[in-house]
Design a protein around this motif. Structure first.
Motif, PDB file in Angstrom:
ATOM      1  N   ALA A  37       0.864  -1.093   0.020  1.00 22.47           N
ATOM      2  CA  ALA A  37      -0.197   0.031   0.041  1.00 22.47           C
ATOM      3  C   ALA A  37       0.731   1.247  -0.117  1.00 22.47           C
ATOM      4  O   ALA A  37       1.979   1.361   0.798  1.00 22.47           O
ATOM      5  CB  ALA A  37      -1.002   0.009   1.264  1.00 22.47           C
ATOM      6  N   LYS A  38       0.471   2.335  -0.778  1.00 20.38           N
ATOM      7  CA  LYS A  38       1.234   3.342  -0.907  1.00 20.38           C
ATOM      8  C   LYS A  38       0.879   4.508   0.283  1.00 20.38           C
ATOM      9  O   LYS A  38      -0.608   4.613   0.580  1.00 20.38           O
ATOM     10  CB  LYS A  38       1.186   4.128  -2.334  1.00 20.38           C
ATOM     11  CG  LYS A  38       1.702   3.177  -3.318  1.00 20.38           C
ATOM     12  CD  LYS A  38       1.463   3.765  -4.523  1.00 20.38           C
ATOM     13  CE  LYS A  38       2.081   3.281  -5.636  1.00 20.38           C
ATOM     14  NZ  LYS A  38       2.005   3.972  -7.302  1.00 20.38           N
ATOM     15  N   TYR A  39       1.732   5.030   1.064  1.00 24.08           N
ATOM     16  CA  TYR A  39       1.671   6.013   1.839  1.00 24.08           C
ATOM     17  C   TYR A  39       1.243   7.326   1.111  1.00 24.08           C
ATOM     18  O   TYR A  39       1.794   7.595   0.069  1.00 24.08           O
ATOM     19  CB  TYR A  39       2.742   6.308   2.748  1.00 24.08           C
ATOM     20  CG  TYR A  39       2.811   5.215   3.997  1.00 24.08           C
ATOM     21  CD1 TYR A  39       1.720   4.239   4.090  1.00 24.08           C
ATOM     22  CD2 TYR A  39       3.822   5.413   4.852  1.00 24.08           C
ATOM     23  CE1 TYR A  39       1.984   3.371   5.084  1.00 24.08           C
ATOM     24  CE2 TYR A  39       3.933   4.366   5.982  1.00 24.08           C
ATOM     25  CZ  TYR A  39       3.161   3.536   6.015  1.00 24.08           C
ATOM     26  OH  TYR A  39       3.203   2.563   6.978  1.00 24.08           O
ATOM     27  N   ARG A  40       0.190   7.996   1.916  1.00 20.81           N
ATOM     28  CA  ARG A  40      -0.109   9.289   1.312  1.00 20.81           C
ATOM     29  C   ARG A  40       1.119  10.370   1.616  1.00 20.81           C
ATOM     30  O   ARG A  40       1.300  11.473   0.983  1.00 20.81           O
ATOM     31  CB  ARG A  40      -1.253   9.831   1.773  1.00 20.81           C
ATOM     32  CG  ARG A  40      -2.497   9.077   1.035  1.00 20.81           C
ATOM     33  CD  ARG A  40      -3.975   9.545   1.719  1.00 20.81           C
ATOM     34  NE  ARG A  40      -5.042   8.463   1.023  1.00 20.81           N
ATOM     35  CZ  ARG A  40      -6.048   8.215   1.673  1.00 20.81           C
ATOM     36  NH1 ARG A  40      -6.345   8.953   2.913  1.00 20.81           N
ATOM     37  NH2 ARG A  40      -6.987   7.607   1.207  1.00 20.81           N
ATOM     38  N   LYS A  41       1.508  10.112   2.843  1.00 19.80           N
ATOM     39  CA  LYS A  41       2.534  11.170   3.358  1.00 19.80           C
ATOM     40  C   LYS A  41       3.850  10.375   4.032  1.00 19.80           C
ATOM     41  O   LYS A  41       3.534   9.413   4.634  1.00 19.80           O
ATOM     42  CB  LYS A  41       1.856  12.050   4.656  1.00 19.80           C
ATOM     43  CG  LYS A  41       2.691  13.081   5.104  1.00 19.80           C
ATOM     44  CD  LYS A  41       2.074  13.865   6.149  1.00 19.80           C
ATOM     45  CE  LYS A  41       3.118  14.904   6.761  1.00 19.80           C
ATOM     46  NZ  LYS A  41       2.952  14.927   8.225  1.00 19.80           N
ATOM     47  N   TYR A  42       4.888  11.119   3.780  1.00 19.95           N
ATOM     48  CA  TYR A  42       6.024  10.419   4.275  1.00 19.95           C
ATOM     49  C   TYR A  42       5.996  10.480   5.963  1.00 19.95           C
ATOM     50  O   TYR A  42       5.868  11.587   6.625  1.00 19.95           O
ATOM     51  CB  TYR A  42       7.304  11.333   3.583  1.00 19.95           C
ATOM     52  CG  TYR A  42       8.648  10.505   4.187  1.00 19.95           C
ATOM     53  CD1 TYR A  42       9.275   9.271   3.732  1.00 19.95           C
ATOM     54  CD2 TYR A  42       9.363  11.429   5.257  1.00 19.95           C
ATOM     55  CE1 TYR A  42      10.317   8.946   4.222  1.00 19.95           C
ATOM     56  CE2 TYR A  42      10.617  10.810   5.762  1.00 19.95           C
ATOM     57  CZ  TYR A  42      11.113   9.480   5.108  1.00 19.95           C
ATOM     58  OH  TYR A  42      12.232   9.097   5.459  1.00 19.95           O
TER      59      TYR A  42
END
Length: 60
Positions: A37-42
Motif C-alpha cells: 500500500a502506498k503512503y499518502r505522506k512520508y
C-alpha cells in the motif's frame, strides 16, 4: 494383533503421511503476489542534502 488394530494403525500411519505430504505441498506452492500500500505522506521529517554531517538521534 487383530485385524481391527492393524487397520487402525495403517489408517493412522496413512493420515500422518498424507498430512506431511500436504504440508510440504503447501510450502512449495507459490504465494499470491500483493502490492504494498502506498503512503499518502512520508512518516518522517526531511533533511537538507547538505545537512548530512550532523549527527541525528538515531545514529550510534
Amino acid at each position: 494383533m487383530t485385524r481391527r488394530k492393524l487397520i487402525h494403525r495403517l489408517l493412522g500411519a496413512g493420515a500422518v503421511i498424507l498430512a506431511g505430504i500436504a504440508r510440504r505441498a503447501n510450502k512449495a506452492m507459490p504465494r499470491r503476489f500483493t502490492w504494498a500500500a502506498k503512503y499518502r505522506k512520508y512518516p518522517g521529517g526531511f533533511r537538507a542534502p547538505n545537512d548530512i554531517f550532523t549527527q541525528s538521534k538515531w545514529s550510534g
